[in-house]
Motif scaffolding. Structure first.
Motif, mmCIF file in Angstrom:
data_model
loop_
_atom_site.group_PDB
_atom_site.id
_atom_site.type_symbol
_atom_site.label_atom_id
_atom_site.label_comp_id
_atom_site.label_asym_id
_atom_site.label_seq_id
_atom_site.Cartn_x
_atom_site.Cartn_y
_atom_site.Cartn_z
ATOM 1 N N ARG A 63 -8.138 38.567 21.614
ATOM 2 C CA ARG A 63 -9.459 39.121 21.875
ATOM 3 C C ARG A 63 -9.940 39.889 20.647
ATOM 4 N NH1 ARG A 63 -11.042 42.155 27.491
ATOM 5 N NH2 ARG A 63 -13.282 42.395 27.083
ATOM 6 N N LYS A 64 -11.175 39.657 20.245
ATOM 7 C CA LYS A 64 -11.741 40.330 19.081
ATOM 8 C C LYS A 64 -12.032 41.790 19.418
ATOM 9 C CE LYS A 64 -15.671 39.897 15.893
ATOM 10 N NZ LYS A 64 -16.859 39.058 15.589
ATOM 11 N N GLY A 65 -11.463 42.685 18.629
ATOM 12 C CA GLY A 65 -11.678 44.106 18.886
ATOM 13 C C GLY A 65 -10.685 44.943 18.121
ATOM 14 N N HIS A 66 -10.515 46.182 18.562
ATOM 15 C CA HIS A 66 -9.524 47.078 17.957
ATOM 16 C C HIS A 66 -8.796 47.811 19.061
ATOM 17 C CE1 HIS A 66 -7.817 50.755 16.294
ATOM 18 N NE2 HIS A 66 -7.714 50.094 15.164
ATOM 19 N N ARG A 67 -7.485 47.598 19.079
ATOM 20 C CA ARG A 67 -6.649 48.321 20.027
ATOM 21 C C ARG A 67 -5.250 48.419 19.450
ATOM 22 N NH1 ARG A 67 -6.133 46.104 26.017
ATOM 23 N NH2 ARG A 67 -8.242 46.981 26.114
ATOM 24 N N ASP A 68 -4.728 49.631 19.382
ATOM 25 C CA ASP A 68 -3.350 49.851 18.988
ATOM 26 C C ASP A 68 -2.468 49.812 20.229
ATOM 27 O OD1 ASP A 68 -3.900 50.105 16.283
ATOM 28 O OD2 ASP A 68 -4.131 52.286 16.371
ATOM 29 N N GLY A 69 -1.152 49.748 19.999
ATOM 30 C CA GLY A 69 -0.225 49.749 21.124
ATOM 31 C C GLY A 69 0.698 48.558 21.080
ATOM 32 N N PRO A 70 1.238 48.158 22.245
ATOM 33 C CA PRO A 70 2.146 47.003 22.290
ATOM 34 C C PRO A 70 1.534 45.794 21.610
ATOM 35 C CG PRO A 70 2.118 48.137 24.412
ATOM 36 C CD PRO A 70 1.041 48.774 23.576
ATOM 37 N N ALA A 71 2.344 45.106 20.813
ATOM 38 C CA ALA A 71 1.819 44.076 19.921
ATOM 39 C C ALA A 71 0.972 43.022 20.620
ATOM 40 C CB ALA A 71 2.976 43.415 19.177
ATOM 41 N N LEU A 72 1.432 42.493 21.719
ATOM 42 C CA LEU A 72 0.721 41.395 22.355
ATOM 43 C C LEU A 72 -0.488 41.855 23.169
ATOM 44 C CD1 LEU A 72 3.672 39.069 23.425
ATOM 45 C CD2 LEU A 72 2.241 38.980 21.376
ATOM 46 N N GLN A 73 -0.649 43.162 23.332
ATOM 47 C CA GLN A 73 -1.835 43.708 23.986
ATOM 48 C C GLN A 73 -2.834 44.285 22.974
ATOM 49 O OE1 GLN A 73 -0.685 46.466 27.130
ATOM 50 N NE2 GLN A 73 1.144 45.253 27.563
ATOM 51 N N SER A 74 -2.425 44.322 21.732
ATOM 52 C CA SER A 74 -3.286 44.886 20.688
ATOM 53 C C SER A 74 -4.446 43.941 20.382
ATOM 54 C CB SER A 74 -2.469 45.144 19.419
ATOM 55 O OG SER A 74 -1.995 43.917 18.875
ATOM 56 N N GLU A 75 -5.421 44.442 19.640
ATOM 57 C CA GLU A 75 -6.578 43.637 19.260
ATOM 58 C C GLU A 75 -6.862 43.779 17.778
ATOM 59 O OE1 GLU A 75 -9.795 44.874 21.763
ATOM 60 O OE2 GLU A 75 -8.869 44.058 23.585
ATOM 61 N N PHE A 76 -7.232 42.659 17.161
ATOM 62 C CA PHE A 76 -7.618 42.602 15.753
ATOM 63 C C PHE A 76 -9.002 41.985 15.638
ATOM 64 C CE2 PHE A 76 -3.007 42.655 15.700
ATOM 65 C CZ PHE A 76 -2.674 43.395 14.582
ATOM 66 N N ASN A 77 -9.572 42.131 14.453
ATOM 67 C CA ASN A 77 -10.877 41.530 14.163
ATOM 68 C C ASN A 77 -10.783 40.861 12.786
ATOM 69 O OD1 ASN A 77 -13.513 40.805 13.696
ATOM 70 N ND2 ASN A 77 -14.388 42.818 14.147
ATOM 71 N N SER A 78 -10.532 39.565 12.800
ATOM 72 C CA SER A 78 -10.423 38.774 11.568
ATOM 73 C C SER A 78 -9.342 39.306 10.628
ATOM 74 C CB SER A 78 -11.763 38.720 10.834
ATOM 75 O OG SER A 78 -12.758 38.135 11.643
ATOM 76 N N PRO A 79 -8.078 39.344 11.081
ATOM 77 C CA PRO A 79 -6.996 39.781 10.188
ATOM 78 C C PRO A 79 -6.853 38.823 9.020
ATOM 79 C CG PRO A 79 -6.091 38.751 12.151
ATOM 80 C CD PRO A 79 -7.572 38.874 12.380
ATOM 81 N N ARG A 80 -6.532 39.373 7.847
ATOM 82 C CA ARG A 80 -6.422 38.545 6.641
ATOM 83 C C ARG A 80 -5.055 38.733 5.983
ATOM 84 N NH1 ARG A 80 -11.605 37.263 4.420
ATOM 85 N NH2 ARG A 80 -10.404 36.177 2.829
ATOM 86 N N GLY A 81 -4.995 39.497 4.891
ATOM 87 C CA GLY A 81 -3.768 39.614 4.113
ATOM 88 C C GLY A 81 -2.618 40.264 4.857
ATOM 89 N N LEU A 82 -1.390 39.828 4.511
ATOM 90 C CA LEU A 82 -0.167 40.323 5.129
ATOM 91 C C LEU A 82 0.836 40.741 4.057
ATOM 92 C CD1 LEU A 82 0.366 37.382 7.641
ATOM 93 C CD2 LEU A 82 -0.624 39.611 8.201
ATOM 94 N N PHE A 83 1.619 41.763 4.365
ATOM 95 C CA PHE A 83 2.727 42.129 3.492
ATOM 96 C C PHE A 83 3.886 42.595 4.364
ATOM 97 C CE2 PHE A 83 5.406 44.873 0.951
ATOM 98 C CZ PHE A 83 5.580 44.103 -0.191
ATOM 99 N N VAL A 84 5.063 42.000 4.150
ATOM 100 C CA VAL A 84 6.251 42.369 4.904
ATOM 101 C C VAL A 84 7.061 43.377 4.095
ATOM 102 C CG1 VAL A 84 8.371 41.534 5.989
ATOM 103 C CG2 VAL A 84 6.314 40.098 6.005
ATOM 104 N N CYS A 85 7.262 44.545 4.657
ATOM 105 C CA CYS A 85 7.989 45.617 3.976
ATOM 106 C C CYS A 85 9.495 45.412 4.114
ATOM 107 C CB CYS A 85 7.595 46.972 4.557
ATOM 108 S SG CYS A 85 5.821 47.314 4.501
ATOM 109 N N ALA A 86 10.255 46.170 3.313
ATOM 110 C CA ALA A 86 11.710 46.034 3.306
ATOM 111 C C ALA A 86 12.316 46.352 4.670
ATOM 112 C CB ALA A 86 12.311 46.942 2.234
ATOM 113 N N ASP A 87 11.681 47.244 5.450
ATOM 114 C CA ASP A 87 12.216 47.606 6.757
ATOM 115 C C ASP A 87 11.812 46.613 7.850
ATOM 116 O OD1 ASP A 87 9.544 48.183 7.127
ATOM 117 O OD2 ASP A 87 9.831 50.307 7.583
ATOM 118 N N GLY A 88 11.089 45.560 7.470
ATOM 119 C CA GLY A 88 10.683 44.538 8.428
ATOM 120 C C GLY A 88 9.318 44.751 9.036
#
Length: 223
Positions: A63-88
């Motif tokens: 769903r398009k929007g903004h919501r923090d919290g549990p990953a599969l219940q969260s919401e993003f709006n056109s996510p783009r770049g990613l970076f994986v940190c050393a801690d995962g």
């Protein structure tokens, strides 16, 4: 010539697959598990392609929007770049929300939180993370594996920003000024910077998209 021939092959579900395909993917990164993480931008999700070829939802409800919290219940709006940190943990340029988000495991659960930027508020402001503003960030990269310093292509502001554990600052480009100028960092100009890479000596390479060129940012010499 001996050895395998160079090839190009589809990664992910094909059009004939029963798995929902991708829609305008724009970011990819390799998780420590070996799975491929994909910014499924058009679906407002992060998807993971397992080593077994199965595609699953990693974060975002779709769903398009903004919501923090549990990953599969969260919401993003056109996510783009990613970076994986050393801690995962994973940093995400949440372009449409004008934010940087983090996906990490806390108390055994995968959780999304907003790291920098005010959700849905586009602008330019340096300072504390809870007050700083971004405008359509598209890419980010850490200067080292511990991600103490993260550079952001703040595309809509035509600047390169620097994210630390407590502040967001402008390191190159003139906020809101679309142009081309080499020289001292605070006098330089970009036009829609996007892709980022770091050279072994710490210099930052920038795809200066609308200027149709690649730029080099040298922090040690401030030129």
């Amino acid at each position: 010539l001996s050895g395998p021939r160079p090839t190009v092959a589809l990664v992910g579900p094909s059009a004939a697959s029963q798995t929902r395909g991708l829609h305008k993917p724009s970011g990819v990164a390799l998780l420590h598990s070996g799975d491929i993480l994909i910014s499924d931008t058009g679906h407002n999700q992060l998807r993971a392609l397992g080593t077994d070829g199965e595609m699953t939802s990693f974060a975002g409800s779709g769903r398009k929007g903004h919501r923090d919290g549990p990953a599969l219940q969260s919401e993003f709006n056109s996510p783009r770049g990613l970076f994986v940190c050393a801690d995962g943990s994973v940093l995400v340029a949440d372009c449409g929300n004008h934010c940087v988000r983090s996906v990490s495991v806390r108390d055994g659960r995968c959780v999304v939180r907003t790291v920098a930027g005010l959700p849905g508020v586009a602008g330019h402001r340096d300072g504390a993370l809870g007050e700083a503003l971004l405008r359509s960030p598209t890419q980010l990269i850490a200067a080292s594996d511990d991600a103490r310093i993260v550079y952001i292509a703040d595309t809509g502001n035509h600047t390169i920003r620097c994210l630390t554990s407590s502040t967001l600052s402008t390191v190159a480009g003139a906020p809101g000024v679309c142009g081309f100028r080499d020289g001292e960092l605070d006098a330089s100009q970009f036009s829609g910077p996007s892709g980022l890479a770091i050279e072994p000596d710490g210099r930052l390479l920038v795809c200066d998209t609308r200027n149709n060129c690649v730029r080099r940012v040298c922090f040690a010499t401030r030129t």
